[in-house]
Structures are given as C-alpha cells and as structure tokens.
Write a protein that holds these residues in place. Structure first.
Motif, PDB file in Angstrom:
ATOM      1  N   GLN A  39      15.249  38.523  24.299  1.00  0.00           N
ATOM      2  CA  GLN A  39      16.709  38.539  24.336  1.00  0.00           C
ATOM      3  C   GLN A  39      17.210  37.761  23.141  1.00  0.00           C
ATOM      4  N   ALA A  42      22.068  33.233  22.644  1.00  0.00           N
ATOM      5  CA  ALA A  42      23.063  32.310  22.130  1.00  0.00           C
ATOM      6  C   ALA A  42      22.377  31.031  21.713  1.00  0.00           C
ATOM      7  N   ALA A 297      34.070  31.084  29.789  1.00  0.00           N
ATOM      8  CA  ALA A 297      34.464  32.014  28.717  1.00  0.00           C
ATOM      9  C   ALA A 297      35.977  32.078  28.604  1.00  0.00           C
ATOM     10  N   THR A 348      25.528  30.304  28.192  1.00  0.00           N
ATOM     11  CA  THR A 348      25.426  31.577  27.467  1.00  0.00           C
ATOM     12  C   THR A 348      26.805  32.187  27.252  1.00  0.00           C
ATOM     13  N   ALA A 349      27.625  32.138  28.297  1.00  0.00           N
ATOM     14  CA  ALA A 349      28.972  32.719  28.189  1.00  0.00           C
ATOM     15  C   ALA A 349      29.812  31.968  27.166  1.00  0.00           C
ATOM     16  N   THR A 352      28.570  32.882  23.722  1.00  0.00           N
ATOM     17  CA  THR A 352      29.004  34.239  23.410  1.00  0.00           C
ATOM     18  C   THR A 352      30.488  34.264  23.053  1.00  0.00           C
ATOM     19  N   GLY A 356      28.594  33.660  19.335  1.00  0.00           N
ATOM     20  CA  GLY A 356      27.143  33.701  19.224  1.00  0.00           C
ATOM     21  C   GLY A 356      26.629  35.062  19.644  1.00  0.00           C
ATOM     22  N   GLY A 357      25.624  35.556  18.942  1.00  0.00           N
ATOM     23  CA  GLY A 357      25.044  36.844  19.309  1.00  0.00           C
ATOM     24  C   GLY A 357      24.263  36.672  20.584  1.00  0.00           C
ATOM     25  N   SER A 358      24.759  37.204  21.658  1.00  0.00           N
ATOM     26  CA  SER A 358      24.061  37.007  22.915  1.00  0.00           C
ATOM     27  C   SER A 358      24.284  38.178  23.840  1.00  0.00           C
ATOM     28  N   THR A 359      23.522  38.159  24.873  1.00  0.00           N
ATOM     29  CA  THR A 359      23.686  39.158  25.909  1.00  0.00           C
ATOM     30  C   THR A 359      24.735  38.669  26.893  1.00  0.00           C
ATOM     31  N   SER A 360      25.048  39.477  27.862  1.00  0.00           N
ATOM     32  CA  SER A 360      25.980  39.046  28.892  1.00  0.00           C
ATOM     33  C   SER A 360      25.344  37.909  29.685  1.00  0.00           C
ATOM     34  N   PRO A 365      19.074  32.126  30.895  1.00  0.00           N
ATOM     35  CA  PRO A 365      19.276  32.440  29.482  1.00  0.00           C
ATOM     36  C   PRO A 365      17.971  32.332  28.689  1.00  0.00           C
TER      37      PRO A 365
END
Ligand code: G3I
Length: 471
Positions: A39, A42, A297, A348-349, A352, A356-360, A365
């Motif tokens: 993954q 972030a 977020a 992570t949220a 993001t 930051g390039g991240s997943t949901s 994480p």
C-alpha cells in the motif's frame, strides 16, 4: 548509551531469525502488526512535512514525563512540527509562590522542541484552572499587578523562542457570559485587553492568542468570543489569533465549523485548532475508528479551506498519553495513535487530507518499512542484529526505529545506531553516516543486551512513527 561501531563476537548457539525459523516472538509480532503490504502509505512522509507543504503546521502537546517515553518522542520529533507544553507553562508550575518563578519543566520541553526543529506554542498565561491558590486568594486590588508581573516574567523568559502564546485561556462560560474567575472579578472583562497588552510589551514577535473550547461551531459561546475579538480589534488591542481547542466527541464536528472560523478570520485574526482530539466510547470498533478518521479529515479539510487557519495541534501524541480517559470515564482512543503508538485510521485520513499519497482509511495503515532480525543468545547475554528496509517510495532522511524489548532484556552496547533507553520502549536512531534510506535501501544495526531468561526478539517496530512489517 555510548555507540560502538565495532562488531561484537557472536556466539553461534541459540540463533533465531524472523521468517522461516519462526519463534513465538515473531508470531506475536506478526499478530500485533499484521499490515497489508504494497500500500502506498501516507506514512511515506510525515504529517509535519505534508502540513508544511500546504502552508500550515501540525503540532502536538507533550508533558515533561512524555520525554521519558522513547516511542512517544520518536513520533513527536518526526511527525509534528509544533509543540505545546501540556501543563508546564501554566501558572501553578511557573509561579507557584508569588514572585518565585520555575521555568525548568517547560525549559526541558523547549529543549526537546529545539532539538527536533519544532516550533512552540506557549500555553497558557491567564487561566482560571491550574492557578495557584495564592492568586485566587489575593485581594481584588492586587490581582492586576500580579497578573501583569506573571505575564511579563514568563513572556520575557521565552522571548524569541515561541511562535505564539495562548495569553488568555477559556474566559467564557457555555452561555457566553464571562467566567467569574479571579481576573474577571478583579478587573471585569478588561483583564483580557490588559493581558494582551502586557504580553505584547514583553515580546513583540510572539503571536498572541485567545483560546477556548466549545467555540468551534456557531453557538452562544463562540458568539461571545466573536464579539470580544471584534471589540478588541476595534480598540487596537494586540491580538493575532483565536485558538479553537476542538475537543470533539465522535461524529460531532459541528457543521458550522468552517463558516465559524471564517467569520473570525474576517475580523483580522488568524485561527488555529489548538487541542484536537476526538473521543470514542470504549471499546473502539472498526466503525468508530473509521468515523474518527472521517472527523480528523474534516478538521484538516476545514483548516485548509480557511485562509488564515495557521495550523492544527493534537492534544497529546497517542491514546496512551491522552487526558480523555482520566476525565471522561468510558471514553478514550481519542488521538491518531493507539495505545502502542501505532497509527490509527485517523492518522491515515489526516495524512491523506494533507495531500499525502494514500489509500482510504484502513484500520491497519501500511508502514513504509520492513524489519528483519536475528538474535543469538547465551546464558545471560544476547546480541541482536536488525535490518530496516525502506519499502516506501520516497527517501527517508533520518530514522528512528521504535520497538519493545522483551521483559528482562537490558541493552549494554550498540553499533550502527544509538539506542535509548536500555529497557522497555526503545528507540534506535541512525548515526551521522547511515541516516539516508533510499526507496528499497536497507540499513543494519545491532546491540548487545543482558537477559533474565526471555531471549525473544523485540516486537512492535515502527519507523518514524509508522509501523513496520516483518519478513
Ligand atoms: O502534578 C500533580 C501530581 O503532583 C499529582 O500527584 C497528580 C494526582 O492527580 O496530579 C498532578 O496534576 C495533574 C496535572 O494535570 C499534571 O499532570 C492534575 O491532577 C490534572 O488535573 C492535570 O490535568 C491537566 C488539565 O489540563 C487540567 O485542567 C491535563 O494534564 C492537561 O492535558 C489539561 O489540558 C487542558 C488545557 O490546558 C486547556 N484545555 C483543556 C485541556 C484538557 O483538560
């Protein structure tokens, strides 16, 4: 811990490694940090650098005792660019007896911030709480002089070192009336202007803030703060910003948050989120952690959307050092890091939302590091070799690997990294020659330790605050 760069002779027996030769410690570690691989995380960069690239800061509160927690300090020093002393700049610590000042506890936090290139928010000069009884017991005729003397001395001590001061904290009741504390009783609402002017006289550069809670949305209390700010600005009183503490309850970030911040900015002040947390009814669930991620977020999105929002500070580094469980029984899990300082979905949220390039948001994480290790033990001693690999897509410049040493193990020497403390939650930091880790690159370090029977490998590795996978 002094650093030796010499390799120590290593006995051949009792050698263990992560991976094929699985041992209990490895299984425990894997269970604790089972992380999806591959993954884009972030965690590839820090909240601090992401926030700064968006023109805001991301900070944390820390207390003096937090300085002894290496897992906490490793995260604080890398992920956060602003530090607020949680208690040490308050009146009961800094002037416990009239005219007798004690800045030593806060100075330690200032040193930590400086060593980690963090800026500082001073908190707080005038507050009804954590106020020594000698102040509340003064005749009203003496309170003004005592307040001015306190502000002058404390601001002068930190002149040139702080980004901002919370000059007056929590002046209002929930209905928007002033708190009838020692300052209001002695001076009426004019104590606020007097405090601000006194602070400005002692430091012309630090940004001067008023700070309060439950003023994030439109309500009688935020209306009172708004009217106060409007009045102060129209009188030319030095005031640079308003701090919105943002001690939220899960799922209850007010819908008027953004509009409310904007109306303050329109008065000619900055705004900042100064004590963010988001408390969850325990036990936390996947659903509540994901709602918390969404709340975080929202806070980041709101600050970024409001020109004049200077930054965000979380109140504490992780759930283990949060004030929430002690004050709201049954609630907790209010920060971005769990009780073992592993990032939660809120981290992570947040990353993001900061770009930051991240997943949901995910309950686990991804880390941007992989750790492999071997241990060689004999009667009462052991050596351990650890290799860190950067599995992220950006170069890591400077690393601090936090991990938990098994009970009974005490580090006696190390090589290729400096380790502290010698037991428990240990942080291994790079030396001058091995701090850069390009994507895919590895770095190895090791240490010798004594043990009392438990020769397991360490567990719960995290690199610069992000959990690592283990091979
Ligand atoms: O220092 C004493 C210690 O000697 C004693 O043994 C111990 C026993 O309870 O108490 C210690 O004092 C505690 C102090 O923190 C230092 O740890 C107090 O009891 C405790 O009430 C105090 O709590 C602080 C609280 O402010 C006081 O209102 C929290 O740590 C601190 O995080 C919190 O921070 C405030 C902000 O300043 C303003 N906004 C709200 C925020 C949360 O309450």
């Amino acid at each position: 811990m002094s650093v030796r760069t010499l390799r120590l002779p290593r006995p051949r027996h009792a050698r263990r490694a992560f991976g094929a030769a699985a041992v209990t410690a490895v299984a425990a570690l894997a269970a604790a940090t089972l992380l999806p691989t591959g993954q884009a995380g972030a965690a590839d960069t820090t909240l601090r650098s992401l926030a700064e690239s968006k023109g805001i800061y991301f900070g944390t509160a820390m207390t003096q005792s937090d300085l002894n927690n290496s897992a906490l300090t490793a995260i604080a020093g890398s992920q956060f660019g602003m530090l607020t002393p949680g208690n040490e700049m308050k009146w009961d610590t800094t002037e416990p007896a009239r005219g007798s000042f004690n800045f030593a506890p806060a100075d330690r936090l200032v040193s930590f911030a400086q060593a980690n290139s963090m800026r500082l928010r001073g908190h707080t000069l005038v507050w009804h709480s954590q106020l020594p009884s000698w102040v509340s017991g003064l005749p009203t005729t003496q309170v003004k002089a005592a307040m001015e003397n306190h502000i002058t001395n404390e601001v002068a001590h930190y002149k040139g070192k702080l980004y901002s001061w919370d000059v007056v904290n929590e002046p209002f009741n929930e209905d928007g009336s002033f708190r009838t504390d020692a300052f209001y009783n002695a001076m009426g609402s004019g104590f606020v202007a007097d405090a601000l002017r006194t602070a400005r006289a002692a430091d012309t550069n630090a940004k001067l803030y008023l700070n309060d809670y439950n003023i994030e949305g439109r309500n009688p209390k935020s209306d009172a703060m708004y009217n106060l700010v409007k009045s102060l600005k129209s009188q030319g009183v030095p005031l640079d910003g308003v701090g919105f503490q943002a001690h939220f309850v899960l799922g209850q970030v007010p819908s008027t948050f953004k509009a409310n911040l904007q109306r303050f900015v329109a008065l000619g002040v900055n705004v900042a989120v100064t004590e963010l947390d988001d408390r969850i009814q325990l036990p936390a669930t996947t659903a509540s952690l994901n709602q918390q991620a969404s709340d975080y977020a929202t806070v980041v999105d709101t600050c970024l959307a409001v020109t004049g929002c200077a930054g965000i500070t979380q109140w504490g580094v992780g759930d283990a050092d949060s004030w929430i469980p002690g004050t709201f029984p049954g609630y907790g899990a209010a920060t971005m890091y769990d009780a073992n300082y592993r990032p939660k979905p809120a981290y992570t949220a947040t990353a993001t939302a900061l770009g930051g390039g991240s997943t949901s948001p995910s309950p686990t994480p991804a880390g941007s590091c992989k750790v492999t290790g071997t241990v060689s033990a004999w009667n009462s001693g052991l050596t351990e070799d650890i290799t860190i690999t950067n599995t992220g897509s950006t170069t890591i410049n400077g690393w601090s690997l936090a991990f938990t040493l098994p009970t009974g193990q005490t580090v006696t020497s190390s090589w290729n990294a400096s380790l502290a403390p010698a037991t428990g939650q240990v942080a291994a930091k790079n030396l001058s020659y091995n701090g850069a880790l390009a994507p895919g690159a590895s770095s190895s370090f090791g240490f010798q330790a004594t043990h009392t029977g438990n020769t397991s490998l360490p567990s719960l590795f995290s690199l610069n605050g992000a959990p690592c996978t283990t091979a």
